[in-house]
Design an enzyme around this catalytic site. Structure first.
Site, PDB file in Angstrom:
ATOM      1  N   SER A  48       0.865  -1.190   0.000  1.00  0.00           N
ATOM      2  CA  SER A  48       0.000   0.000   0.000  1.00  0.00           C
ATOM      3  C   SER A  48       0.895   1.232   0.000  1.00  0.00           C
ATOM      4  O   SER A  48       2.000   1.207   0.552  1.00  0.00           O
ATOM      5  CB  SER A  48      -0.874   0.028   1.256  1.00  0.00           C
ATOM      6  N   TYR A  83      -1.878  -0.496  10.201  1.00  0.00           N
ATOM      7  CA  TYR A  83      -1.947  -0.755   8.757  1.00  0.00           C
ATOM      8  C   TYR A  83      -0.687  -0.230   8.079  1.00  0.00           C
ATOM      9  O   TYR A  83      -0.024  -0.951   7.327  1.00  0.00           O
ATOM     10  CB  TYR A  83      -3.195  -0.094   8.164  1.00  0.00           C
TER      11      TYR A  83
HETATM   12  N1  LIG Z   1      -8.552  -0.811  -1.856  1.00  0.00           N
HETATM   13  C1  LIG Z   1      -7.581   0.054  -1.629  1.00  0.00           C
HETATM   14  O1  LIG Z   1      -7.772   1.287  -1.754  1.00  0.00           O
HETATM   15  C2  LIG Z   1      -6.206  -0.438  -1.252  1.00  0.00           C
HETATM   16  C3  LIG Z   1      -5.205   0.532  -1.109  1.00  0.00           C
HETATM   17  C4  LIG Z   1      -3.935   0.138  -0.772  1.00  0.00           C
HETATM   18  C5  LIG Z   1      -3.668  -1.209  -0.597  1.00  0.00           C
HETATM   19  N2  LIG Z   1      -4.650  -2.139  -0.750  1.00  0.00           N
HETATM   20  C6  LIG Z   1      -4.304  -3.550  -0.524  1.00  0.00           C
HETATM   21  O2  LIG Z   1      -4.838  -4.348  -1.553  1.00  0.00           O
HETATM   22  C7  LIG Z   1      -5.071  -5.666  -1.055  1.00  0.00           C
HETATM   23  C8  LIG Z   1      -6.478  -6.102  -1.439  1.00  0.00           C
HETATM   24  O3  LIG Z   1      -7.399  -5.241  -0.799  1.00  0.00           O
HETATM   25  P1  LIG Z   1      -8.852  -4.899  -1.376  1.00  0.00           P
HETATM   26  O4  LIG Z   1      -8.981  -3.435  -1.403  1.00  0.00           O
HETATM   27  O5  LIG Z   1      -9.103  -5.672  -2.605  1.00  0.00           O
HETATM   28  O6  LIG Z   1      -9.736  -5.409  -0.144  1.00  0.00           O
HETATM   29  P2  LIG Z   1     -11.014  -6.358  -0.021  1.00  0.00           P
HETATM   30  O7  LIG Z   1     -11.936  -6.130  -1.160  1.00  0.00           O
HETATM   31  O8  LIG Z   1     -11.495  -6.150   1.369  1.00  0.00           O
HETATM   32  O9  LIG Z   1     -10.396  -7.820  -0.167  1.00  0.00           O
HETATM   33  C9  LIG Z   1      -9.526  -8.338   0.812  1.00  0.00           C
HETATM   34  C10 LIG Z   1      -9.280  -9.791   0.520  1.00  0.00           C
HETATM   35  O10 LIG Z   1      -8.405 -10.324   1.554  1.00  0.00           O
HETATM   36  C11 LIG Z   1      -9.002 -11.503   2.063  1.00  0.00           C
HETATM   37  N3  LIG Z   1      -8.721 -11.699   3.485  1.00  0.00           N
HETATM   38  C12 LIG Z   1      -8.795 -10.795   4.478  1.00  0.00           C
HETATM   39  N4  LIG Z   1      -8.533 -11.369   5.656  1.00  0.00           N
HETATM   40  C13 LIG Z   1      -8.293 -12.678   5.411  1.00  0.00           C
HETATM   41  C14 LIG Z   1      -7.958 -13.789   6.206  1.00  0.00           C
HETATM   42  N5  LIG Z   1      -7.828 -13.680   7.545  1.00  0.00           N
HETATM   43  N6  LIG Z   1      -7.797 -14.990   5.622  1.00  0.00           N
HETATM   44  C15 LIG Z   1      -7.937 -15.120   4.293  1.00  0.00           C
HETATM   45  N7  LIG Z   1      -8.226 -14.103   3.468  1.00  0.00           N
HETATM   46  C16 LIG Z   1      -8.419 -12.890   4.023  1.00  0.00           C
HETATM   47  C17 LIG Z   1     -10.488 -11.305   1.884  1.00  0.00           C
HETATM   48  O11 LIG Z   1     -11.117 -12.572   1.939  1.00  0.00           O
HETATM   49  P3  LIG Z   1     -12.690 -12.752   2.315  1.00  0.00           P
HETATM   50  O12 LIG Z   1     -13.436 -11.734   1.521  1.00  0.00           O
HETATM   51  O13 LIG Z   1     -12.949 -14.146   1.863  1.00  0.00           O
HETATM   52  O14 LIG Z   1     -12.781 -12.531   3.780  1.00  0.00           O
HETATM   53  C18 LIG Z   1     -10.542 -10.629   0.526  1.00  0.00           C
HETATM   54  O15 LIG Z   1     -10.488 -11.574  -0.500  1.00  0.00           O
HETATM   55  C19 LIG Z   1      -4.841  -5.596   0.462  1.00  0.00           C
HETATM   56  O16 LIG Z   1      -3.581  -6.111   0.775  1.00  0.00           O
HETATM   57  C20 LIG Z   1      -4.893  -4.113   0.757  1.00  0.00           C
HETATM   58  O17 LIG Z   1      -4.149  -3.754   1.895  1.00  0.00           O
HETATM   59  C21 LIG Z   1      -5.926  -1.782  -1.065  1.00  0.00           C
END
Ligand SMILES: NC(=O)c1ccc[n+]([C@@H]2O[C@H](COP(=O)([O-])OP(=O)(O)OC[C@H]3O[C@@H](n4cnc5c(N)ncnc54)[C@H](OP(=O)(O)O)[C@@H]3O)[C@@H](O)[C@H]2O)c1
Length: 252
Positions: free
Chosen positions: A140, A153
């Site tokens: 991130s 985070y």
């Molecule tokens: N969206 C943003 O603006 C943003 C910005 C910077 C970085 N990121 C990074 O991008 C990555 C993906 O995030 P996203 O935005 O796509 O979030 P998201 O839609 O909330 O998806 C998160 C994913 O991680 C999985 N996960 C969370 N906890 C888990 C656990 N204990 N065991 C197994 N799986 C788990 C979830 O699985 P379930 O749904 O099955 O629980 C889901 O598939 C993350 O690393 C996040 O930090 C996102």
């Protein structure tokens, strides 16, 4: 050329699901991990509809032994060309709390840092023996800022970023490549839960297409959307004391 075998963690939602659909359309053989079975099955069905061969495994990444068992088993069946550690937990601290409660802190540290680090060490050894492979971490842009609204985070992502860079240097002589992706704001359930504004917001499908294209070109660092690369560079020119004062004010 034979189909690439790719593991994506956190494929049941957001960026991970979008990446799965991008690689499915390219005819990859995909291993998709997630925790929520229904959502993971939805991603799998969308990928199969694009002609890809899919295997899914549902478990909680807090279970480190499951990471080891599932990774070893899947990599033995079909060695991975690419492993994307994407799963993560986000969210800023509630205003009425000074810090995260212990359980939430343990979960976030585990999913954002311990799980990818354990998995990466395992797969790095196997890829090094094969003399090829790529490991990708979805970090991130928060890795570069001491965010008072989300100290844990930011800390987990900063740790992951340094680990990724050190691992990249370590693995180069083995022919194994490492990529660190640092998203800004991507429109997913995680970022939708934030109370802060989301400047330069980008859709998850668009972000995934950019990430996959840059990985294919061999990028070691990817910032998406690009505006955050500029913001980070500009922030690097600002004295640390000023940056700290601005962040402290924003968190009030
Ligand atoms: N969206 C943003 O603006 C943003 C910005 C910077 C970085 N990121 C990074 O991008 C990555 C993906 O995030 P996203 O935005 O796509 O979030 P998201 O839609 O909330 O998806 C998160 C994913 O991680 C999985 N996960 C969370 N906890 C888990 C656990 N204990 N065991 C197994 N799986 C788990 C979830 O699985 P379930 O749904 O099955 O629980 C889901 O598939 C993350 O690393 C996040 O930090 C996102």
């Amino acid at each position: 050329m034979s189909a690439k075998t790719i593991l994506i963690t956190g494929a049941s939602s957001g960026i991970g699901a979008s990446l799965a659909r991008v690689y499915a359309a390219q005819g990859a053989r995909l291993v998709l991990w997630g925790r929520n079975e229904e959502r993971l099955n939805t991603t799998a069905a969308e990928c199969r509809a694009r002609g890809a061969q899919i295997e899914t495994t549902c478990f909680d990444l807090a279970e480190l032994n499951q990471i080891v068992e599932n990774l070893e088993a899947a990599d033995t069946r079909n060695p991975f060309d690419l492993v994307i550690f994407n799963a993560g937990l986000g969210g800023s601290l509630p205003r009425d709390r000074a810090a995260q409660d212990v359980g939430a802190a343990e979960r976030m540290a585990g999913v954002n840092f311990t799980a990818p680090v354990v998995g990466a060490n395992l797969i790095a050894e196997r890829m090094a023996k094969r003399g090829r492979g790529r490991i990708v971490f979805i970090g991130s842009i928060a890795e570069s800022f001491p965010l008072p609204m989300a100290p844990l985070y930011a800390g987990t992502k900063a740790g992951l970023a340094l680990f990724a860079e050190a691992l990249e240097l370590r693995l180069a002589k083995y022919g194994v490549r490492v990529t660190l992706v640092s998203p800004g704001f991507v429109d997913t359930p995680m970022s939708r839960s934030l109370r802060e504004p989301r400047p330069f917001l980008i859709g998850a499908d668009e972000a995934a297409a950019i990430i996959a294209r840059k990985i294919e070109r061999g990028a070691r660092r990817i910032v998406v959307p690009w505006q955050f690369a500029v913001i980070r560079a500009a922030a690097g020119l600002v004295p640390r004391a000023i940056m700290r004062a601005v962040l402290a004010r924003a968190a009030r």
